[in-house]
Design a protein around this motif. Structure first.
Motif, short mmCIF file in Angstrom:
data_model
loop_
_atom_site.label_atom_id
_atom_site.label_comp_id
_atom_site.label_asym_id
_atom_site.label_seq_id
_atom_site.Cartn_x
_atom_site.Cartn_y
_atom_site.Cartn_z
N PRO A 96 0.82 -1.23 0.00
CA PRO A 96 0.00 0.00 0.00
C PRO A 96 0.84 1.27 0.00
O PRO A 96 0.43 2.28 -0.59
CB PRO A 96 -0.82 -0.12 1.30
N VAL A 97 2.03 1.21 0.67
CA VAL A 97 2.91 2.38 0.62
C VAL A 97 3.33 2.68 -0.82
O VAL A 97 3.35 3.83 -1.27
CB VAL A 97 4.15 2.16 1.52
N LEU A 98 3.66 1.65 -1.57
CA LEU A 98 4.08 1.81 -2.96
C LEU A 98 2.92 2.32 -3.83
O LEU A 98 3.10 3.18 -4.71
CB LEU A 98 4.59 0.47 -3.50
N ILE A 99 1.71 1.81 -3.59
CA ILE A 99 0.55 2.26 -4.36
C ILE A 99 0.27 3.74 -4.11
O ILE A 99 0.01 4.51 -5.05
CB ILE A 99 -0.69 1.40 -3.99
N ILE A 100 0.37 4.16 -2.83
CA ILE A 100 0.14 5.57 -2.51
C ILE A 100 1.21 6.45 -3.14
O ILE A 100 0.94 7.53 -3.69
CB ILE A 100 0.11 5.76 -0.98
N ALA A 101 2.48 5.97 -3.09
CA ALA A 101 3.57 6.76 -3.66
C ALA A 101 3.41 6.92 -5.17
O ALA A 101 3.64 8.01 -5.73
CB ALA A 101 4.91 6.09 -3.33
N ILE A 102 3.03 5.85 -5.85
CA ILE A 102 2.84 5.92 -7.31
C ILE A 102 1.64 6.80 -7.66
O ILE A 102 1.66 7.56 -8.64
CB ILE A 102 2.70 4.50 -7.88
N HIS A 103 0.57 6.70 -6.85
CA HIS A 103 -0.63 7.47 -7.14
C HIS A 103 -0.39 8.97 -6.98
O HIS A 103 -1.00 9.78 -7.70
CB HIS A 103 -1.76 7.02 -6.20
N ASN A 104 0.52 9.34 -6.06
CA ASN A 104 0.79 10.76 -5.82
C ASN A 104 2.17 11.16 -6.35
O ASN A 104 2.87 11.98 -5.73
CB ASN A 104 0.71 11.04 -4.32
#
Length: 208
Positions: free
Chosen positions: A14-22
């Protein structure tokens, strides 16, 4: 690394998903924006692999270290707890009753039937005794024909007498023959910490 690679994988995803999304928050737009975005994504991929690989190594190292610690407390031949395990048990309990078991006839039987007789005799006798022991009480391996019991101190005098009667009913069968060697017992009452365990056991052995 301390929580293992499974936890790290679940947390990092989830940390990676949030980083990619933002990504717009930390990747400024300029003429080489596509190249910078590709480099950032590759860095995420490489870093994710490194994080998981280090977590796998740390988990494996903990498993190996834990197995080594457990094996260090176990006799490799008879597969019973050794004196190192006894020392640890004595440190974790303020008072203990130690029972020293000696089977003098066992050495004579070993000379005639081989060392496997002693190994199996100790294993079977320890299992027979374990039926009467509490969850924190164990049978410990000693050299030669000897075994050692550590008991909790609650009603230890009565329990030692019951154990003595229970041991007398033990029958050892070897190659179709039944052996009933005499088992001598002596005991003492110790308080933690025990600094000279070998001297203590030598004194208890002398009284057996």
């Amino acid at each position: 690394m301390r929580y293992g690679y499974r936890f790290i994988s679940l947390l990092w995803a989830p940390v990676l998903i949030i980083a990619i999304h933002n990504y717009r928050s930390y990747t400024p737009y300029y003429s080489g924006y596509d190249v910078q975005l590709a480099i950032t994504s590759s860095s995420f991929l490489v870093f994710s692999f490194i994080v998981n690989y280090m977590a796998v190594l740390a988990t494996r190292q903990r498993i190996v270290s834990g197995r080594a610690r457990r094996l260090a407390l176990l006799d490799p031949v008879v597969h019973l707890p050794n004196l190192r395990a006894l020392n640890r048990a004595l440190r974790s309990t303020p008072w203990s009753a130690l029972c020293f078991l000696r089977v003098p006839e066992l050495e004579f039987l070993v000379k005639n039937y081989g060392i496997m007789l002693r190994i199996q005799y100790k294993q079977q006798l320890s299992h027979w005794i374990a039926e009467k022991l509490g969850p924190d009480e164990h049978v410990y391996q000693m050299s030669g024909p000897d075994l050692l019991l550590r008991l909790n101190t609650e009603s230890h005098q009565q329990r030692i007498e019951e154990l003595d009667e229970h041991i007398k009913t033990f029958r050892f069968v070897w190659d179709g023959m039944t052996f009933i060697p005499q088992v001598g017992m002596s005991y003492c009452y110790v308080r933690s910490p025990v600094n000279h365990i070998y001297l203590l056991l030598g004194g208890v052995e002398h009284d057996c």
